[in-house]
Enzyme design. Structure first.
Site, PDB file in Angstrom:
ATOM      1  CE  LYS A 187      -0.042   3.319   3.571  1.00  0.00           C
ATOM      2  NZ  LYS A 187      -0.810   3.682   4.772  1.00  0.00           N
ATOM      3  CG  ASP A 236      -1.834   1.209   1.264  1.00  0.00           C
ATOM      4  OD1 ASP A 236      -2.002   1.857   0.215  1.00  0.00           O
ATOM      5  OD2 ASP A 236      -2.379   1.498   2.343  1.00  0.00           O
ATOM      6  NE  ARG A 296     -11.672   2.585   5.209  1.00  0.00           N
ATOM      7  CZ  ARG A 296     -11.493   3.400   6.242  1.00  0.00           C
ATOM      8  NH1 ARG A 296     -12.438   4.269   6.571  1.00  0.00           N
ATOM      9  NH2 ARG A 296     -10.375   3.363   6.944  1.00  0.00           N
ATOM     10  CG  ASP A 318      -3.094   5.547   2.955  1.00  0.00           C
ATOM     11  OD1 ASP A 318      -2.862   4.401   2.544  1.00  0.00           O
ATOM     12  OD2 ASP A 318      -2.523   6.044   3.954  1.00  0.00           O
TER      13      ASP A 318
END
Length: 459
Positions: free
Chosen positions: A239, A232, A313, A309
């Site tokens: 990030k 990720d 979900r 980010d």
């Protein structure tokens, strides 16, 4: 080292487990030669202390393991795993261990022999244990093997554990236990109505995919859904470097449900098992999904993207929608989903959400029984408005930062339908080298759920 106990009839070295308040009494009951050795060594039964006692021929006659005080033991778990790591090669038989601690300590001993050695030699405990009498040794080995699988998958870096590699791991597991597996990849995700899995993973070099594994033909239906974000970056909401360092573990939910599935299949738990893993990499490219995009999920709900980010979900939502279509008797999702969960309970507890009181009671009891601590957090209905942005049905990243684990869980619940459902927001990582839990990937909540299943599903 093979994952096994020593044979029951092995000529094993006695390993005496001695509490701190019983060391002097134990020594007083031994021959003078042994008592003098123990006293001279300063062995007091302190938690984790280890002492080898030589025989008259110089060979190890017995070993001692300090078991501390009840207060000290309450501050940890798998205490004899640390002793296992300190002992030389050989077979050992426990003496004096309280019966109620036997299963935990025997499992911890097995877990102490784990080492992630794919890229270089790693040391692990080499001492073997004779399984204490009265334990189901085969069950403990099956549980440990599932945990080893989880750890291996999490520890493997994304260069060798991308979506295709995660699919291969699922296929290998399915082949080992005779399960069926079906995979939807790439553009076929749109054709078969998995739009959010496709959106999150389409910017990566490896195609996004949904892995669907089935096993068992009798009993109640159990569906496990695991977040398989193999790396990720944060997507366009990139990030910072420090936050990206552990993102190989962002498929820890998938790794944990696969480890649990391995336990269930190896133990032949009488359930109809389904495992759903949306496997993607959240990358940056010209076709990456964007902040402000509105996606339509499999179940028809629209989702405004306020932060790329918050992608886990999204992929879980499509998988949960698919699982809910069959109305299983129980559906459980596991995901390394929110930093808010870590702030709430730290790295060692596995927080979970459910509306089912009986399921919660069973999980709490099981967590204590098998030394796999869990903690229930609420599906707090008044927070539902926080995930409703107005321009779409749902917001994937509510502003404000309050209750982040709860709002994420509420988001997922919108896709579980009327199914009996629980969601685990796990960390999937051991931050230090504790007994049986070396630094690196670790399963959380799986053993508690396995132990709770018979009562929850009336098996």
């Amino acid at each position: 080292m093979p994952l096994e106990f020593a044979p029951a009839d092995a000529p094993a070295i006695p390993l005496h487990v001695i509490a701190q308040d019983g060391a002097e009494a134990w020594a007083a009951g031994q021959p003078e030669r042994i008592a003098t050795w123990v006293r001279s060594a300063g062995f007091t039964g302190a938690l984790g202390a280890t002492l080898l006692v030589p025989g008259e021929d110089g060979r190890i006659e017995m070993a001692l393991a300090g078991y501390g005080t009840p207060q000290g033991r309450a501050r940890g778990r798998f205490h004899l795993a640390g002793v296992a790591a300190a002992l030389p090669d050989g077979d050992y038989r426990l003496e004096g261990l309280p019966e109620e601690r036997a299963a935990e300590e025997a499992l911890g001993w097995l877990l102490a022999s784990y080492a992630f050695d794919r890229y270089r030699d790693q040391s692990a405990a080499k001492a073997r244990l004779v399984a204490p009498e009265g334990l189901d040794a085969g069950r403990l080995v099956a549980i440990a093997a599932g945990e080893w699988l989880t750890r291996d998958l999490i520890n493997t870096p994304a260069a060798d554990m991308g979506p295709a590699d995660l699919e291969a791991a699922c296929a290998a597991l399915a082949k080992e236990f005779g399960a069926e597996i079906d995979v939807v990849r790439g553009e076929a995700l749109l054709e078969k109505n998995f739009p959010m899995i496709h959106a999150v993973g389409r910017a990566a070099a490896q195609e996004p995919r949904l892995i669907d594994m089935r096993w068992g033909d009798k009993g109640p239906t159990l569906t496990l859904v695991g977040k398989g974000v193999c790396f990720d970056t944060g997507g366009l909401n990139l990030k910072p470097g420090a936050s990206m360092g552990l993102m190989k573990k962002d498929m820890g939910g998938a790794a944990t449900v696969l480890g649990l599935a391995r336990m269930i299949m190896a133990l032949e738990v009488p359930v109809k098992l389904r495992v759903l893993v949306p496997a993607v990499e959240n990358s940056v490219s010209a076709n990456a999904f964007r902040p402000g995009d509105i996606l339509t999920a499999r179940n028809g709900l629209t989702v405004e993207i306020n932060n790329t980010d918050a992608e886990g979900r999204l992929v879980l939502a499509d998988a949960l929608s698919l699982g809910a279509e069959e109305s299983p008797d129980l559906m459980v999702s596991m995901a390394t989903l929110t930093g808010a969960a870590r702030v709430a309970v730290g790295p060692d507890l596995a927080p979970y959400f459910t509306d089912d009181g009986a399921l919660a009671s069973a999980l709490d009891k099981a967590g204590d029984t098998v030394a796999d601590p869990v903690w229930r957090l609420p599906f707090h209905a008044p927070y539902e408005t926080m995930i409703e942005p107005g321009i779409a049905d749902l917001d994937n990243a509510p502003k404000g930062g309050f209750g982040g684990a709860i709002t994420a869980a509420l988001f997922l619940r919108r896709f579980a339908g009327e199914t009996r459902y629980a969601h685990f927001d796990i960390y999937g990582w051991s931050t230090g080298n504790g007994p049986a839990r070396p630094k690196g990937g670790v399963g959380m909540g799986a053993r508690a759920l396995l132990d709770a299943l018979p009562g929850v599903l009336s098996l």
